[in-house]
Enzyme design. Sequence first.
Site, PDB file in Angstrom:
ATOM      1  N   SER A 244       0.859  -1.190   0.000  1.00 49.23           N
ATOM      2  CA  SER A 244       0.000   0.000   0.000  1.00 49.23           C
ATOM      3  C   SER A 244       0.889   1.232   0.000  1.00 49.23           C
ATOM      4  O   SER A 244       2.003   1.207   0.554  1.00 49.23           O
ATOM      5  CB  SER A 244      -0.863  -0.012   1.259  1.00 49.23           C
ATOM      6  OG  SER A 244      -1.429   1.258   1.450  1.00 49.23           O
TER       7      SER A 244
ATOM      8  N   TYR B 285      -2.113  -0.731  10.621  1.00 43.82           N
ATOM      9  CA  TYR B 285      -2.008  -1.054   9.198  1.00 43.82           C
ATOM     10  C   TYR B 285      -0.728  -0.457   8.595  1.00 43.82           C
ATOM     11  O   TYR B 285       0.025  -1.160   7.923  1.00 43.82           O
ATOM     12  CB  TYR B 285      -3.246  -0.504   8.502  1.00 43.82           C
ATOM     13  CG  TYR B 285      -3.327  -0.782   7.022  1.00 43.82           C
ATOM     14  CD1 TYR B 285      -3.779  -2.012   6.557  1.00 43.82           C
ATOM     15  CD2 TYR B 285      -2.984   0.189   6.075  1.00 43.82           C
ATOM     16  CE1 TYR B 285      -3.885  -2.262   5.196  1.00 43.82           C
ATOM     17  CE2 TYR B 285      -3.088  -0.059   4.723  1.00 43.82           C
ATOM     18  CZ  TYR B 285      -3.538  -1.285   4.284  1.00 43.82           C
ATOM     19  OH  TYR B 285      -3.641  -1.532   2.926  1.00 43.82           O
TER      20      TYR B 285
END
Length: 302
Positions: free
Chosen positions: A175, A188
């Site tokens: 990501s 995350y």
Amino acid sequence: MELKIAYRMLLFPIQMFYHIVRASLLSLLPSSKKDLSKEVVLITGGGRGIGSHLAKEFAKQGAKKVILWGRTEKCLKKTAEEISLSGSDCCYFVCDVANRDEVYKQAKVVREKVGDVTILVNNAAVVHGKGLMDSDDDALLKTQHINTLGQFWTTKAFLPRMLELQHGHVVCINSILSQSPIPGAIDYCTSKASSLAFMESLTLGLLDCPGVSCTTVLPFHTNTEMFRGMRVRFPQLFPPLKPEVVAQKTVDAVRTNKAFLYLPWTMRVLVILKSFMPQVALEEIHRFSGSYTCMNTFKGRT
Ligand SMILES: NC(=O)c1ccc[n+]([C@@H]2O[C@H](COP(=O)([O-])OP(=O)(O)OC[C@H]3O[C@@H](n4cnc5c(N)ncnc54)[C@H](OP(=O)(O)O)[C@@H]3O)[C@@H](O)[C@H]2O)c1
């Protein structure tokens, strides 16, 4: 000996220049794509979200077999049936990538029942979506176990055979938050940064291993349930990516042996800005773009 070192030092900048020019020119030309007809692809988290689109795209582009791993059998079954109905070979196994023993056990089952996995796609991930003090310890640990350590176990399970065969590919759906973290998703962002370091290390470690490559994909916000409720300030300027586009570009990157893929490519600018801008200017960018508060409305997967 000293002459040899001096020669190498002289050659080094020329080599660098050559590689940069070559890579720039090659990026302008259509590159040849590797054939997928002998590839057995295993996708973690293949039942839904980007993972299910990846499975369909690999099947569409001619992969020999697609194997799905995930925890929710209903989703895995649905995706596998859709792919099988389109005429491709697809099966699934229930496997929690955070559970090391289960990963090794199911990898053995896959080898016995299906055969050698030649493309491993580490896609499974979760987001707890809270700040440090609001997160309970188990939730923080769970994200690291799935998003980071899960990749250790899957890669350890399948890479040795790829090295023996001198044929294989390890893919990571990372990501952009691994390089540009936001508040409110500390679990995350940390896991993705760690996973990026894992892939960078693995990619370099495989330099001398012929036939085995790596691809790391760093997408921007994508339209799945993972970040449901997250609100960016200028959605017209920064619309979420479509999961099918992420899947298609990922398969293209695998077929052209691209090591790192930023989606969209403009995300690279963010990384360049971060490397030289003063912290106050970066904070201003976060404030202006709304990334500073975008997780305030986060709801996540139902
Ligand atoms: N959505 C975004 O904005 C975005 C942006 C950049 C990168 N990404 C990355 O893209 C990847 C896919 O995300 P997504 O948007 O498709 O999210 P998603 O829709 O929530 O899908 C996540 C997938 O991971 C699986 N999974 C979660 N925990 C697992 C576990 N312990 N073991 C096995 N499978 C597990 C889920 O299946 P089960 O729950 O059934 O196990 C599901 O199939 C992730 O790596 C994510 O970080 C997403």
